[in-house]
Every structure is written in structure tokens, then in C-alpha cells.
Design a protein around this motif. Structure first.
Motif, PDB file in Angstrom:
ATOM      1  N   UNK A 189      45.983  47.645  58.068  1.00  0.00           N
ATOM      2  CA  UNK A 189      44.956  46.886  57.348  1.00  0.00           C
ATOM      3  C   UNK A 189      44.489  47.651  56.117  1.00  0.00           C
ATOM      4  N   UNK A 190      44.225  48.946  56.268  1.00  0.00           N
ATOM      5  CA  UNK A 190      43.780  49.755  55.132  1.00  0.00           C
ATOM      6  C   UNK A 190      44.852  49.817  54.052  1.00  0.00           C
ATOM      7  N   UNK A 191      46.119  49.944  54.457  1.00  0.00           N
ATOM      8  CA  UNK A 191      47.213  49.986  53.478  1.00  0.00           C
ATOM      9  C   UNK A 191      47.300  48.668  52.714  1.00  0.00           C
ATOM     10  N   UNK A 192      47.206  47.540  53.440  1.00  0.00           N
ATOM     11  CA  UNK A 192      47.264  46.234  52.798  1.00  0.00           C
ATOM     12  C   UNK A 192      46.102  46.052  51.823  1.00  0.00           C
ATOM     13  N   UNK A 193      44.904  46.471  52.240  1.00  0.00           N
ATOM     14  CA  UNK A 193      43.733  46.334  51.376  1.00  0.00           C
ATOM     15  C   UNK A 193      43.870  47.196  50.123  1.00  0.00           C
ATOM     16  N   UNK A 194      44.379  48.411  50.278  1.00  0.00           N
ATOM     17  CA  UNK A 194      44.589  49.269  49.109  1.00  0.00           C
ATOM     18  C   UNK A 194      45.598  48.629  48.148  1.00  0.00           C
ATOM     19  N   UNK A 195      46.648  48.030  48.707  1.00  0.00           N
ATOM     20  CA  UNK A 195      47.644  47.365  47.865  1.00  0.00           C
ATOM     21  C   UNK A 195      47.032  46.169  47.134  1.00  0.00           C
ATOM     22  N   UNK A 196      46.226  45.375  47.848  1.00  0.00           N
ATOM     23  CA  UNK A 196      45.608  44.204  47.230  1.00  0.00           C
ATOM     24  C   UNK A 196      44.610  44.606  46.148  1.00  0.00           C
ATOM     25  N   UNK A 197      43.788  45.616  46.426  1.00  0.00           N
ATOM     26  CA  UNK A 197      42.805  46.058  45.439  1.00  0.00           C
ATOM     27  C   UNK A 197      43.501  46.668  44.218  1.00  0.00           C
ATOM     28  N   UNK A 198      44.565  47.422  44.450  1.00  0.00           N
ATOM     29  CA  UNK A 198      45.316  47.970  43.333  1.00  0.00           C
ATOM     30  C   UNK A 198      45.931  46.871  42.480  1.00  0.00           C
ATOM     31  N   UNK A 199      46.448  45.825  43.132  1.00  0.00           N
ATOM     32  CA  UNK A 199      47.014  44.693  42.400  1.00  0.00           C
ATOM     33  C   UNK A 199      45.947  43.957  41.610  1.00  0.00           C
ATOM     34  N   UNK A 200      44.777  43.781  42.215  1.00  0.00           N
ATOM     35  CA  UNK A 200      43.689  43.074  41.540  1.00  0.00           C
ATOM     36  C   UNK A 200      43.211  43.828  40.306  1.00  0.00           C
ATOM     37  N   UNK A 201      42.988  45.123  40.437  1.00  0.00           N
ATOM     38  CA  UNK A 201      42.531  45.900  39.285  1.00  0.00           C
ATOM     39  C   UNK A 201      43.603  45.966  38.204  1.00  0.00           C
ATOM     40  N   UNK A 202      44.871  46.018  38.609  1.00  0.00           N
ATOM     41  CA  UNK A 202      45.937  45.992  37.611  1.00  0.00           C
ATOM     42  C   UNK A 202      45.953  44.656  36.873  1.00  0.00           C
ATOM     43  N   UNK A 203      45.697  43.559  37.603  1.00  0.00           N
ATOM     44  CA  UNK A 203      45.652  42.241  36.959  1.00  0.00           C
ATOM     45  C   UNK A 203      44.515  42.168  35.945  1.00  0.00           C
ATOM     46  N   UNK A 204      43.387  42.775  36.272  1.00  0.00           N
ATOM     47  CA  UNK A 204      42.265  42.798  35.327  1.00  0.00           C
ATOM     48  C   UNK A 204      42.638  43.578  34.069  1.00  0.00           C
ATOM     49  N   UNK A 205      43.370  44.667  34.228  1.00  0.00           N
ATOM     50  CA  UNK A 205      43.804  45.439  33.065  1.00  0.00           C
ATOM     51  C   UNK A 205      44.855  44.680  32.255  1.00  0.00           C
ATOM     52  N   UNK A 206      45.658  43.853  32.923  1.00  0.00           N
ATOM     53  CA  UNK A 206      46.612  43.016  32.188  1.00  0.00           C
ATOM     54  C   UNK A 206      45.865  42.030  31.291  1.00  0.00           C
ATOM     55  N   UNK A 207      44.786  41.434  31.821  1.00  0.00           N
ATOM     56  CA  UNK A 207      43.974  40.531  31.002  1.00  0.00           C
ATOM     57  C   UNK A 207      43.344  41.282  29.834  1.00  0.00           C
ATOM     58  N   UNK A 208      42.869  42.499  30.102  1.00  0.00           N
ATOM     59  CA  UNK A 208      42.320  43.341  29.034  1.00  0.00           C
ATOM     60  C   UNK A 208      43.394  43.653  27.995  1.00  0.00           C
ATOM     61  N   UNK A 209      44.604  43.940  28.467  1.00  0.00           N
ATOM     62  CA  UNK A 209      45.709  44.235  27.547  1.00  0.00           C
ATOM     63  C   UNK A 209      45.987  43.055  26.627  1.00  0.00           C
ATOM     64  N   UNK A 210      46.021  41.857  27.181  1.00  0.00           N
ATOM     65  CA  UNK A 210      46.296  40.670  26.360  1.00  0.00           C
ATOM     66  C   UNK A 210      45.205  40.460  25.312  1.00  0.00           C
ATOM     67  N   UNK A 211      43.944  40.676  25.718  1.00  0.00           N
ATOM     68  CA  UNK A 211      42.846  40.499  24.778  1.00  0.00           C
ATOM     69  C   UNK A 211      42.926  41.534  23.662  1.00  0.00           C
ATOM     70  N   UNK A 212      43.225  42.774  24.016  1.00  0.00           N
ATOM     71  CA  UNK A 212      43.287  43.842  23.008  1.00  0.00           C
ATOM     72  C   UNK A 212      44.468  43.637  22.069  1.00  0.00           C
ATOM     73  N   UNK A 213      45.618  43.302  22.639  1.00  0.00           N
ATOM     74  CA  UNK A 213      46.796  43.090  21.793  1.00  0.00           C
ATOM     75  C   UNK A 213      46.618  41.888  20.876  1.00  0.00           C
ATOM     76  N   UNK A 214      45.929  40.863  21.374  1.00  0.00           N
ATOM     77  CA  UNK A 214      45.667  39.699  20.526  1.00  0.00           C
ATOM     78  C   UNK A 214      44.726  40.068  19.384  1.00  0.00           C
ATOM     79  N   UNK A 215      43.829  41.018  19.651  1.00  0.00           N
ATOM     80  CA  UNK A 215      42.867  41.424  18.627  1.00  0.00           C
ATOM     81  C   UNK A 215      43.499  42.324  17.584  1.00  0.00           C
ATOM     82  N   UNK A 216      44.353  43.261  18.009  1.00  0.00           N
ATOM     83  CA  UNK A 216      44.852  44.282  17.092  1.00  0.00           C
ATOM     84  C   UNK A 216      46.232  44.024  16.560  1.00  0.00           C
ATOM     85  N   UNK A 217      47.076  43.273  17.288  1.00  0.00           N
ATOM     86  CA  UNK A 217      48.479  43.132  16.864  1.00  0.00           C
ATOM     87  C   UNK A 217      48.782  41.703  16.425  1.00  0.00           C
TER      88      UNK A 217
END
Length: 271
Positions: free
Chosen positions: A243-271
Motif C-alpha cells: 500500500x505504501x509503495x502504491x501510494x508513493x507511486x501515485x503521489x509521485x505521478x501526481x506531482x510530476x503531472x503538476x510539473x508537466x502542466x507548469x512546464x507547458x505554461x512556462x514554455x508557452x510563455x517563453x518559447x
């Protein structure tokens, strides 16, 4: 105010047409395919007796373990505490990494003075810091967050420093011709030029922060997903370990997805 995109047309990328493989539905279904297959194989292996339950509990047993922890209110607390530690450590480590990357990437003197030491420190395993942090910062939150910050620091520092060294000198000279110096030059020209490397470093840093979390929660912790892992090992609760391993994987995926959204916003702004 001029920007990197103003001086360097090479920084802008043409947008290709959306193919079948780039459609959102294809990406979502494809991303879920392997986890679904893994769960099905896991279920079959446990229900048929191919793998004994004491070694690998069935998926339903892991769900039931989650339900038990939800009922007593501890699961949400474990998740909240671990997430808080990761976020604070990530932000601190990324900020320091960005600052030192600017020093090393933009200054020859800074490169000569700091690079050898930071390369040596990067090779130190995460667990090697634990005894020292306990002696220096005791067993409170400071030691745990510091260890996570160390993990988040190096990906940002490494990627951004290397990218800053490769910024087109003609781009920098063009900025200086507009009267940009120091922080203005860094903010307006050099940082936008390394935005892709910066975002990649941030995503790697977030992944490292979750990896260092487990080591951080070995520091006399009584809550958190890392503590849940070690406590479940001592009590033989394999279902809670999974359970702890699955939760760590899910939380890591979620935070990575948030950074992907941040990446798209930043790249749209600067590039």
C-alpha cells in the motif's frame, strides 16, 4: 523589455500536427494499460496460489488495508505529512540549486571554486547524511526536510548550470547591447534560454525528493509513508508495505503531472 525569444528565433519551435499517438485519449489509455495488466497478473498469481499470500497479498487485501487505515484516520495523516515534507524540501532544494547554478554557470570563478566540491557531494549516498543531520539538527522536521532538499538540489543545479554554460553568447551580447546587466540579463535573456533544462531539472528534483523521503523518514519518524514502510516491515504487514509503495507511486505521478502542466505554461510563455 527584450527577451530570449526576441533575439533568438531558433528558440521557437514549430508545432506539429496532432497524430494518433499524441492524442490525449491515446496517451491516457496507453498509460493505464501496463498498470491494469500488472494488477490482473497480480490478482491471478495470488488467487491461483501461484504465489503464497504471505509473500504477495492479493490486490483486494491491499485495498482492505487502505480501508482500515482510512477508518482510524491515520492514512490521510501519513499522506499529508509526507507530502508536506516533500513539497517544502523540494522548494528549498530547487531554489538553492537554481541560485548556485547561476553562480557556477555564469561565472568562471564560481565554476572553479564550487564545481569540484559539489561534484564530490553529489556522489554521497542519501543514507550517509542521516547520522550527520541527526547530530546537527536533532530528530525534528528540520533534519528530514534538509535531507529531502539535498536530494532535490542536485538535479536542478546540474541541469541548469550546464545549460547556462551553453547559452548562445551572441544572444547574451544582444541583451547587453540593450543595456541589460546582472540580474536583468539573467532574468530576461539567460533564464528564458534555459527554460527547457530548468523544467527538466525540476521534474528530476521532484522524483529525487520522493526517493529521499523514505530515507528522511528513517530519522526517528513516527508518521509518514516512509515510516509506514519500515513499521510494516517490522510487523510483517506485507499488504501495508505494498500500500505504501502504491501510494508513493501515485503521489509521485501526481506531482510530476503538476510539473508537466507548469512546464507547458512556462514554455508557452517563453518559447
Amino acid at each position: 523589455m527584450p527577451s530570449a525569444a526576441t533575439f533568438g528565433g531558433s528558440l521557437t519551435r514549430p508545432r506539429a500536427g496532432r497524430s494518433f499517438w499524441s492524442r490525449r485519449s491515446t496517451v491516457i489509455v496507453g498509460g493505464l494499460l501496463v498498470p491494469i495488466v500488472v494488477v490482473v497478473v497480480w490478482h491471478v498469481a495470488t488467487t491461483t496460489g501461484l504465489v503464497p499470500a504471505y509473500r504477495l497479498p492479493a490486490p483486494l487485501s491491499v485495498v482492505q488495508a487502505a480501508g482500515q487505515l482510512l477508518e482510524d484516520g491515520s492514512l490521510g495523516l501519513h499522506i499529508a505529512i509526507s507530502t508536506q515534507r516533500v513539497v517544502i524540501g523540494f522548494l528549498a532544494g530547487a531554489a538553492i540549486g537554481l541560485a548556485l547554478a547561476a553562480v557556477v554557470g555564469l561565472s568562471r570563478l564560481g565554476d572553479i571554486l564550487l564545481s569540484p566540491t559539489l561534484v564530490a557531494l553529489r556522489a554521497v549516498p542519501s543514507l550517509a547524511w542521516v547520522p550527520l543531520l541527526i547530530l546537527w539538527l536533532q530528530i525534528g522536521e528540520e533534519s528530514k526536510i534538509t535531507l529531502i532538499a539535498i536530494g532535490a538540489f542536485f538535479p536542478v543545479y546540474t541541469t541548469v548550470a550546464a545549460a547556462l554554460r551553453r547559452v548562445d553568447p551572441h544572444l547574451v551580447e544582444a541583451g547587453r547591447s540593450f543595456g541589460l546587466r546582472g540580474w536583468s540579463l539573467l532574468r530576461t535573456i539567460q533564464l528564458p534560454a534555459v527554460v527547457p533544462s530548468l523544467v527538466s531539472g525540476l521534474r528530476l528534483a521532484m522524483a529525487q525528493a520522493w526517493l529521499f523521503l523514505v530515507a528522511a523518514e528513517l530519522i526517528a519518524s513516527s508518521m509518514g509513508l516512509g515510516w509506514l514502510l519500515t513499521d510494516s516491515q517490522q510487523t510483517g504487514r506485507v499488504d501495508r508495505i505494498l500500500l505504501a509503495i502504491v501510494l508513493l507511486a501515485l503521489l509521485g505521478t501526481l506531482t510530476n503531472a503538476l510539473l508537466v502542466l507548469f512546464e507547458r505554461a512556462v514554455l508557452r510563455r517563453w518559447l
